[in-house]
Design an enzyme around this catalytic site. Structure first.
Site, PDB file in Angstrom:
ATOM      1  N   ASP A 130     -11.194   3.087   3.388  1.00  0.00           N
ATOM      2  CA  ASP A 130     -11.556   1.662   3.313  1.00  0.00           C
ATOM      3  C   ASP A 130     -13.064   1.493   3.085  1.00  0.00           C
ATOM      4  OD1 ASP A 130      -9.748  -0.468   3.465  1.00  0.00           O
ATOM      5  OD2 ASP A 130      -9.388  -0.179   5.611  1.00  0.00           O
ATOM      6  N   LYS A 171       0.848  -1.212   0.000  1.00  0.00           N
ATOM      7  CA  LYS A 171       0.000   0.000   0.000  1.00  0.00           C
ATOM      8  C   LYS A 171       0.875   1.250   0.000  1.00  0.00           C
ATOM      9  CE  LYS A 171      -3.909  -2.341   2.126  1.00  0.00           C
ATOM     10  NZ  LYS A 171      -4.693  -2.704   3.304  1.00  0.00           N
ATOM     11  N   GLN A 203      -4.914  -1.343   9.351  1.00  0.00           N
ATOM     12  CA  GLN A 203      -4.828  -2.682   8.779  1.00  0.00           C
ATOM     13  C   GLN A 203      -5.472  -3.702   9.721  1.00  0.00           C
ATOM     14  OE1 GLN A 203      -3.751  -3.295   5.670  1.00  0.00           O
ATOM     15  NE2 GLN A 203      -4.103  -5.474   5.849  1.00  0.00           N
TER      16      GLN A 203
END
Ligand code: GUN
Length: 302
Positions: free
Chosen positions: A121, A54, A98
């Site tokens: 997200d 990422k 995460q």
């Protein structure tokens, strides 16, 4: 018949090029670039490799990226305080925590603490609600479903009036992609059925699908005879079924299998995504797209 391959690796390059160009234009005009922070708690190897990718991708497209690594025993209060810090940081447009998180931390509490306007997200209940309403309300579609829709559109598959069957009802893939495909609009306007572990006659439902999206987490669940000839098959499954030695690096790597019996399915489907190299690369790509979108919202560009 042999299906056309819908390759995430190729579509990813197209989209990342578009993002890079747009970031450069915004920088030139407004003097700012998107800022993305990834918060990694602990040292789970899979999470570490996702976060590294990422960060690398964010760097490639010209974002400011912050990698914030925290010890596995961080308290929930300290993690919430950290999120609060980034919620109030003007240079940060996207916050990604995460998952999974260690046991002492309530994942729901953490996800709910992220400012919905920085929730790239798309997991915050406000963004789930916005997605449900559809149209102009949508800010950040969750990354994997957004990637799936993008692949379907870029592959030129007709979605209007299409029978879409989604296998799996997870909050991250099944439910949001079903919701997205039924909305009015480009790349959607479909008739959607969601099937799951409680469904009778799974095969009969799948056989009706013009677009079959499979996110069940069961290797080779979908058999070739479940597929309508010419259908578009999107395989979201990433199942580790063993290990092998990489010819490129000589290192041990996982053998991955999708939820669809690919070799047989490609003889029946009209188009199909491979595993690996299909949906997988799209998730991080759409995270970049959402982070850019977040800055554009802030600048009043959209
Ligand atoms: N862990 C595995 N996939 C994801 C994802 O898409 N987002 C976050 N935050 N964590 C993950």
């Amino acid at each position: 018949m042999t299906a056309t391959l819908i390759k995430g690796t190729v579509i990813r390059e197209e989209i990342l090029e578009e993002i890079t160009k747009e970031v450069a234009e915004i920088k030139e005009k407004h003097g700012v670039v998107p800022g993305l922070v990834t918060i990694l708690v602990g040292a789970n190897p899979a999470s570490m490799s996702y976060v590294t990718l990422k960060i690398k991708t964010a760097h490639r497209v010209g974002f400011t990226e912050v990698q914030d690594s925290q010890p596995n025993d961080i308290s929930e209060a300290d993690l919430l305080a950290l999120i609060d810090k980034y919620n109030n940081d003007e240079s940060i447009n996207g916050i990604l925590v995460q998952l999974p998180l260690p046991k002492q931390i309530d994942e729901k509490k953490v996800l709910n603490a992220i400012d919905p306007d920085k929730d790239v997200d798309g997991f915050h209940p406000v963004n789930v609600g916005r997605l449900m309403i559809g149209g102009d309300e949508v800010k950040f579609p969750p990354c994997t479903p957004a990637g799936i829709q993008e692949m379907i559109v870029r592959a030129g598959v007709e979605t209007k009036g299409a029978e879409v069957v989604v296998v799996g009802r997870s909050n991250i893939v099944g439910k949001p992609i079903a919701n997205m495909m039924l909305q009015k609009g480009v790349g959607a306007n479909s008739t959607v059925t969601v099937v799951h572990t409680g469904t009778k006659n799974l095969d009969a439902h799948c056989q009706r699908a013009d677009i079959l999206i499979v996110a069940a987490g069961v290797p080779d669940l979908v058999k070739p005879e479940w597929i309508k000839p010419g259908a578009c098959v999107i395989d979201v499954g990433v199942n580790r079924v063993g290990e092998k030695i990489s010819e490129k690096t000589g290192n041990k790597i996982a053998i991955l299998k999708g939820d669809v019996d690919f070799d047989a399915a490609k003889e029946i489907a009209g188009s199909i995504t491979p595993v690996p190299g299909g949906v997988g690369p799209m998730t991080i790509t759409m995270l970049m797209a959402n982070t850019l979108k977040s800055l554009k919202f802030k600048l009043g560009m959209i």
